[in-house]
Design a protein around this motif. Structure first.
Motif, mmCIF file in Angstrom:
data_model
loop_
_atom_site.group_PDB
_atom_site.id
_atom_site.type_symbol
_atom_site.label_atom_id
_atom_site.label_comp_id
_atom_site.label_asym_id
_atom_site.label_seq_id
_atom_site.Cartn_x
_atom_site.Cartn_y
_atom_site.Cartn_z
ATOM 1 N N ILE A 563 50.968 -35.759 34.153
ATOM 2 C CA ILE A 563 50.019 -36.833 34.437
ATOM 3 C C ILE A 563 48.721 -36.444 33.742
ATOM 4 N N ILE A 564 48.266 -37.290 32.818
ATOM 5 C CA ILE A 564 47.080 -36.982 32.019
ATOM 6 C C ILE A 564 46.028 -38.066 32.247
ATOM 7 N N ILE A 565 44.916 -37.669 32.835
ATOM 8 C CA ILE A 565 43.784 -38.573 32.986
ATOM 9 C C ILE A 565 42.830 -38.249 31.834
ATOM 10 N N SER A 569 37.995 -41.487 31.070
ATOM 11 C CA SER A 569 38.676 -42.564 31.786
ATOM 12 C C SER A 569 38.269 -42.547 33.251
ATOM 13 N N ASN A 570 38.342 -43.699 33.869
ATOM 14 C CA ASN A 570 37.895 -43.864 35.256
ATOM 15 C C ASN A 570 39.078 -44.342 36.081
ATOM 16 N N ILE A 605 49.294 -31.650 36.023
ATOM 17 C CA ILE A 605 48.339 -32.742 36.200
ATOM 18 C C ILE A 605 47.030 -32.299 35.557
ATOM 19 N N LEU A 606 46.528 -33.092 34.614
ATOM 20 C CA LEU A 606 45.316 -32.747 33.873
ATOM 21 C C LEU A 606 44.271 -33.838 34.043
ATOM 22 N N ILE A 607 43.065 -33.430 34.481
ATOM 23 C CA ILE A 607 41.912 -34.335 34.524
ATOM 24 C C ILE A 607 41.000 -33.881 33.385
ATOM 25 N N ASP A 608 40.964 -34.628 32.299
ATOM 26 C CA ASP A 608 40.281 -34.174 31.093
ATOM 27 C C ASP A 608 38.760 -34.339 31.212
ATOM 28 N N GLU A 609 38.073 -33.929 30.166
ATOM 29 C CA GLU A 609 36.614 -33.871 30.181
ATOM 30 C C GLU A 609 35.975 -35.216 30.535
ATOM 31 N N GLN A 646 35.687 -29.714 31.937
ATOM 32 C CA GLN A 646 34.232 -29.846 32.019
ATOM 33 C C GLN A 646 33.807 -31.295 32.229
ATOM 34 N N GLY A 647 32.929 -31.480 33.203
ATOM 35 C CA GLY A 647 32.365 -32.797 33.453
ATOM 36 C C GLY A 647 33.251 -33.728 34.239
ATOM 37 N N ALA A 648 34.466 -33.304 34.569
ATOM 38 C CA ALA A 648 35.387 -34.174 35.294
ATOM 39 C C ALA A 648 34.956 -34.312 36.752
ATOM 40 N N VAL A 649 35.296 -35.452 37.323
ATOM 41 C CA VAL A 649 35.028 -35.714 38.736
ATOM 42 C C VAL A 649 36.370 -35.804 39.459
#
Length: 677
Positions: A563-565, A569-570, A605-609, A646-649
């Motif tokens: 799963i790649i965010i 992206s929001n 699961i990745l939440i990108d920058e 970095q910077g991810a919420v």
């Protein structure tokens, strides 16, 4: 009186009648032709021909382009001097020269050389545009060279003149293949005019030349230009527009007959047509558009157009259609080639829009709507390509064209789009795709496993840049790819949603990708049920919003999945009621399956920058072991990870009151699990 042999004085008397040379450029589409005259008289004015001291060997006269400053520079448009440069075949000749020495064609500056064309004295004078400036060497030797040239070449003047004339005409007719620079012998040119002004020499008759003794310069130029263009046009390819053959029909029989005729590529439908039988439109596959005038319609009833052979490329444009069978408007099951069926600005009601089989790609264009409200229930539990007569089924792909709008409405049991394994549903750039399932809010048990898009053993769902996808699937699912669905008897009151703790997942691969700056909105019970080797990606700057109603999941993927965010992206995942309810006290899932967001062995699961990943679950009650996010990796060699850059919420909230419910869970044991936040 002058002696007979006083050549010097004869030449001096000739000076007022000196010949002039010009370069004519004719734009004829495929080539520009340099046509130069080859006869010159020696003089001490502003026209000379270059000759050596002996004047017994022919020298090549320099051909000079007519430029703004009349400089004596040869200019060729091409790779090098003498190169043959052609213009595109679609170019057309100008109606008149752009200047005295150059005829222009828009966007065309290349020139093509041709052998010199002979001309009479009068014609040469009339076509004067550019004068060749004398060189210093020519001035020094012009007198002696002219004298010797006259004596050496007089006997050959007439023969050479005829040869030059014949050669020039041949070169004009074959101008496309001519690449050499225009050349001529200075000695022969001088001899051809060696006569008195009161008694000019006569020239042989030639149909290619204008024989008037005196003519205005512009008239002569026009005459010669038309002759050259006429000769060249015979060999010049002419672009021919594709012929459009169309006919108008006002009955079913006329429509069938016209579609069977490959000579027609546009069939205009006038009025309301009603099908009377399953008619064959033949085996000669071709491209045809069935186009309706305002208000035109076709009621297919229980029939379809039937085709064989291949390949067919059929477009239904600006029509209202009504269908009554699962094959839809056209049956291509018996075709042998690759087909394309396009629905552009079509409003369809009844059963399937397309279910005609074959190796067929379906394209949705313009503003098109498919509403299914009378499909049969099909064979329970099979979920084959033709099961429950989906709005679109039995095609290799479905593409919503760039900028198009497609609305899929369904009140009957069944899927919106049901395709064979490995197929693709693609939403183009700036396109809009809306799916409304179970529009009559029925509660049949089979509806819990109906999907907006279904491919049993793998496939792809891809949306383009700036696209907008909205899925309202009621108690059903948004997308099911790569997972075997439960039998109709199972509903959401069963734990695991009826899939069991270890559902059957296929190897795929399965791909779900939202495009850059795209928008995806989901409202329903289950979101995405995907198999092994699956990847879910929210594109950069995309906006993704899940609103799950009831006990369903948002994202449920199998082994070796991701799963790649994506960056910037929001994403917002909201669930209302995933837990026990008034109908059942059974939890909806567990740590090993059917969690709100979950992956299995060797998955990540990745939440990108600078991306936002927000998950909020409400009305959960006391729901034991049903975690919010689960990385269910139990095998010894498995490696799983949850990473935010970095910077991810990352914002995860859950009102579950059970002590054993977790926000992010990994199984206990030997697998390697990593959380990087």
């Amino acid at each position: 009186m002058l002696s007979r042999n006083n050549t010097k004085f004869h030449l001096q008397r000739m000076e007022p009648q000196k010949q002039h040379f010009t370069i004519k450029k004719f734009s004829v589409g495929v080539a520009s032709v340099l046509v130069s005259c080859t006869f010159a008289a020696y003089s001490n004015a502003n026209l000379t021909a270059r000759a050596d001291e002996n004047a017994t060997t022919d020298e090549t006269a320099e051909v000079i382009s007519n430029t703004a400053n009349d400089s004596n520079v040869v200019t060729l448009s091409g790779n090098s001097a003498g190169a043959n440069s052609e213009t595109p075949a679609s170019s057309t000749p100008s109606s008149a020269p752009a200047s005295a020495g150059t005829q222009s064609t828009e966007n065309t500056t290349t020139t093509k050389t041709a052998a010199p064309a002979a001309s009479s004295t009068a014609n040469t004078q009339a076509q004067t545009a550019t004068t060749v400036e004398p060189s210093s060497e020519t001035n020094e030797n012009s007198s002696s060279a002219g004298t010797q040239a006259s004596e050496a070449a007089t006997s050959e003047a007439t023969t050479n003149f005829e040869n030059a004339t014949s050669e020039a005409n041949n070169n004009i007719n074959n101008a496309e293949n001519t690449t050499s620079l225009a050349t001529a012998s200075a000695n022969e040119a001088a001899t051809s005019q060696a006569s008195s002004t009161t008694a000019p020499i006569s020239t042989p008759s030639n149909e290619a030349l204008t024989t008037n003794s005196v003519a205005p310069a512009d008239e002569t130029t026009q005459s010669f230009g038309e002759s050259a263009l006429t000769a060249l046009a015979a060999d010049t390819p002419v672009a021919v527009a594709e012929t459009t053959n169309e006919t108008t029909v006002s009955s079913w029989a006329d429509l069938v007959s016209a579609m069977a005729n490959s000579n027609y590529n546009i069939i205009n439908v006038n009025g309301a047509l009603t099908a009377t039988s399953n008619n064959s439109i033949g085996s000669n596959g071709h491209t045809v558009t069935v186009k309706g005038a305002d208000g035109a319609s076709i009621n297919f009833g229980n029939y379809s157009l039937t085709a064989t052979g291949g390949s067919w490329n059929v477009t239904f444009d600006n029509l209202t259609v009504t269908t009554g069978v699962g094959t839809g408007v056209i049956d291509l099951n018996a075709t042998t080639g690759t087909n394309t069926v396009t629905f552009k600005d079509v409003t369809a009601t009844g059963t399937s829009l397309y279910g005609g089989g074959g190796t067929t790609n379906v394209i949705i264009d313009g503003t098109t709507t498919s509403t299914v409200d009378n499909a049969s229930t099909g064979k329970a539990n099979t979920y084959s390509a033709t099961s429950r007569e989906a709005n679109i089924h039995s095609a290799n792909s479905v593409t919503i064209a760039d900028g198009a709008t497609f609305t899929l409405n369904r009140s009957s049991i069944g899927d919106g789009i049901n395709l064979p394994d490995g197929s693709t549903v693609k939403v183009g750039d700036n396109a809009t795709f809306t799916v409304n399932m179970n529009t009559n809010n029925a509660t049949d048990s089979a509806r819990y496993h109906n999907a907006g898009i279904f491919m049993e053993q793998g496939g792809s769902f891809i949306t383009g840049r700036d696209s907008v996808v909205t899925m309202n699937t009621s108690i059903g699912q948004a997308v099911s790819i790569g997972v075997k669905r439960p039998a109709d008897s199972y509903t959401d009151t069963d734990r695991w949603g009826g899939y069991t703790e270890n559902p059957t997942r296929y190897d795929g691969p399965t791909v779900v990708t939202f495009g850059e700056n795209s928008t995806f909105n989901f409202t329903g019970r289950d979101g995405f049920m995907l198999g092994d080797n699956a990847t879910f990606t929210s594109g950069e700057y995309s906006t993704v919003h899940f609103q799950n109603k009831g006990r369903g999941v948002a994202l449920d993927l199998g082994d070796d999945s991701n799963i790649i965010i994506s960056k910037h992206s929001n994403t917002l995942f909201e669930s209302d009621g995933k837990g026990p309810n008034s109908s059942t006290a059974t939890p909806s899932g567990g740590y090993s399956a059917y969690n709100y967001i979950g992956v299995d062995e060797n998955s990540n699961i990745l939440i990108d920058e600078y991306a936002t990943f927000r998950v909020i679950l409400t009305n959960r009650g006391d729901n034991d072991w049903d975690d919010v996010i689960s990385l269910n990796s139990q095998k010894t060699a498995s490696v799983v990870s949850f990473t935010s850059k970095q910077g991810a919420v990352v914002d995860i909230r859950d009102d579950n009151t059970n002590f054993y419910a977790e926000l992010i869970s990994f199984p206990l044991g030997t697998p390697t699990a990593t959380i990087n936040i």
